[in-house]
Design a protein around this motif. Structure first.
Motif, PDB file in Angstrom:
ATOM      1  N   ILE A  91      44.403 -38.534   0.330  1.00 45.21           N
ATOM      2  CA  ILE A  91      43.822 -37.199   0.195  1.00 45.21           C
ATOM      3  C   ILE A  91      42.485 -37.301  -0.534  1.00 45.21           C
ATOM      4  O   ILE A  91      42.400 -37.867  -1.623  1.00 45.21           O
ATOM      5  CB  ILE A  91      44.772 -36.263  -0.571  1.00 45.21           C
ATOM      6  N   VAL A 130      38.724 -34.909  -6.376  1.00 48.91           N
ATOM      7  CA  VAL A 130      39.800 -35.898  -6.440  1.00 48.91           C
ATOM      8  C   VAL A 130      39.335 -37.149  -7.175  1.00 48.91           C
ATOM      9  O   VAL A 130      38.179 -37.564  -7.072  1.00 48.91           O
ATOM     10  CB  VAL A 130      40.298 -36.240  -5.014  1.00 48.91           C
ATOM     11  N   GLY A 171      38.882 -34.944  -1.692  1.00 47.94           N
ATOM     12  CA  GLY A 171      38.401 -33.591  -1.949  1.00 47.94           C
ATOM     13  C   GLY A 171      37.211 -33.661  -2.885  1.00 47.94           C
ATOM     14  O   GLY A 171      36.804 -34.745  -3.321  1.00 47.94           O
ATOM     15  N   ILE A 199      46.937 -30.581  -5.908  1.00 46.44           N
ATOM     16  CA  ILE A 199      47.180 -29.731  -4.741  1.00 46.44           C
ATOM     17  C   ILE A 199      47.863 -28.437  -5.158  1.00 46.44           C
ATOM     18  O   ILE A 199      47.573 -27.353  -4.615  1.00 46.44           O
ATOM     19  CB  ILE A 199      48.045 -30.479  -3.700  1.00 46.44           C
ATOM     20  N   GLN A 234      45.459 -25.628  -6.263  1.00 46.16           N
ATOM     21  CA  GLN A 234      44.704 -25.104  -5.128  1.00 46.16           C
ATOM     22  C   GLN A 234      45.587 -24.240  -4.226  1.00 46.16           C
ATOM     23  O   GLN A 234      45.146 -23.194  -3.720  1.00 46.16           O
ATOM     24  CB  GLN A 234      44.111 -26.252  -4.319  1.00 46.16           C
ATOM     25  N   TRP A 240      41.456 -34.096   4.116  1.00 47.20           N
ATOM     26  CA  TRP A 240      40.782 -33.282   3.109  1.00 47.20           C
ATOM     27  C   TRP A 240      41.793 -32.426   2.363  1.00 47.20           C
ATOM     28  O   TRP A 240      42.757 -31.928   2.959  1.00 47.20           O
ATOM     29  CB  TRP A 240      39.717 -32.425   3.774  1.00 47.20           C
ATOM     30  N   ASP A 241      41.605 -32.228   1.067  1.00 47.13           N
ATOM     31  CA  ASP A 241      42.597 -31.515   0.260  1.00 47.13           C
ATOM     32  C   ASP A 241      42.850 -30.094   0.765  1.00 47.13           C
ATOM     33  O   ASP A 241      43.992 -29.611   0.786  1.00 47.13           O
ATOM     34  CB  ASP A 241      42.216 -31.510  -1.224  1.00 47.13           C
TER      35      ASP A 241
END
Length: 320
Positions: free
Chosen positions: A176, A181, A178, A12, A15, A208-209
């Protein structure tokens, strides 16, 4: 604004860095992590800093040097590497959060955003069907991640009482997902059949991430405070997940599964141990009403839609 992000090299964290750097080129983003952050492609408003979150003096020196208005504390160990001691794990997850809180208070930080987890509620048969933010935090004695998240939340609650001037935004994500992931939970979905526990639905909520990233960014932009579950609408049981994957669903008796994991994990034949039995059968199913109504954010995907998007990113066709 100057923002310090711990765990910036994580899933995370990276991002979030990219998102904030693009949307707020006038902000200074201090990217702190014990792992080196790849310099290639970093925006000019990102300052990469080496930081061992388990060392309180390092944390204090970092906050004192950069004087951030806000700290986003993401640093945590989700999947401990083989050989990491319980004491080291605790020093990172709990000691690191204590150090961040202390440094924030010592150096006049205005806002602290912390990613906790739905795991802080714990895995118990008496969990409510839908858990809201008023549900007690009980962690789990046999599951270090859940136990540590509860300890982290106790530190945060104490700081809110002692020092209300530090605005806290505490986020409790469900699972989480994505496009990239990969963790112990997603590994469950890649087996030839989907295992469950007889007599238990084992419902999952997914977020969702990019929703997690967006919620943190909005929290920074609004200088928000509060405690919020992060989850898409609805939930998926293990049987429903098996149906979507087009795989057999095999619910096993709890005692049989516990015994098998106790034998297989020491031999290195599975990454799951008997301590994770409650993790699967007593899932905390998160209510997202406050996120939508009070924080004002509606996740882009429901739990089902997030799972389908996860499969699509892997080129897996949904069967149901």
């Amino acid at each position: 604004m100057r923002v310090l992000i711990t765990g910036a090299a994580g899933f995370i964290g990276r991002q979030l860095l990219d998102d904030l750097a693009q949307r707020h080129p006038d902000w200074t983003l201090v990217a702190a992590d014990i792992r080196p952050l790849a310099q290639q492609g970093l925006k000019p408003n990102i300052e990469s800093v080496s930081l061992d979150i388990s060392q309180a003096r390092e944390v204090d020196a970092c906050v004192q040097r950069w004087k951030p208005e806000a700290i986003v504390h993401l640093a945590s160990v989700v999947n401990p590497p083989r050989g990491m001691s319980d004491a080291h794990l605790h020093a990172i997850d709990v000691g690191g959060t204590r150090a961040v809180i202390d440094a924030a208070l010592a150096h006049g930080v205005n806002q602290l955003i912390v990613t906790s987890s739905g795991a802080a509620y714990g895995y118990y048969p008496e969990n409510a069907e839908w858990i809201d933010e008023q549900h007690p935090l009980r962690g789990h004695e046999l599951f270090a991640y859940a136990r540590h998240k509860r300890e982290v939340e106790l530190l945060l609650a104490d700081a809110r009482k002692r020092s209300p001037q530090l605005r806290q935004l505490v986020l409790r994500p469900g699972t989480i997902l994505g496009e990239r992931v990969n963790n112990q939970i997603t590994d469950l979905f890649e087996k030839r059949s989907v295992l469950g526990i007889k007599g238990h639905d084992s419902r999952f909520v997914f977020i969702w991430d990019q929703d997690v990233v967006d919620i943190i960014r909005v929290g920074l932009e609004r200088n928000s405070a509060g405690i919020y579950n992060l989850a898409g609408d609805g939930a998926l049981s293990m049987a429903e997940i098996a149906g979507i994957l087009g795989k057999p669903y095999r619910p096993l008796p709890a005692g049989l599964l516990r015994g098998a994991l106790a034998l297989l994990k020491p031999l290195g034949l599975t990454q799951y141990g008997p301590e994770q039995l409650d993790f699967l059968r007593y899932r905390p199913v998160l209510d997202n009403r406050r996120l939508k109504e009070e924080f004002g954010y509606r996740p882009r995907y429901s739990s089902r839609e997030a799972f389908l998007a996860f499969l699509k990113a892997r080129g897996i066709a949904a069967q149901a």
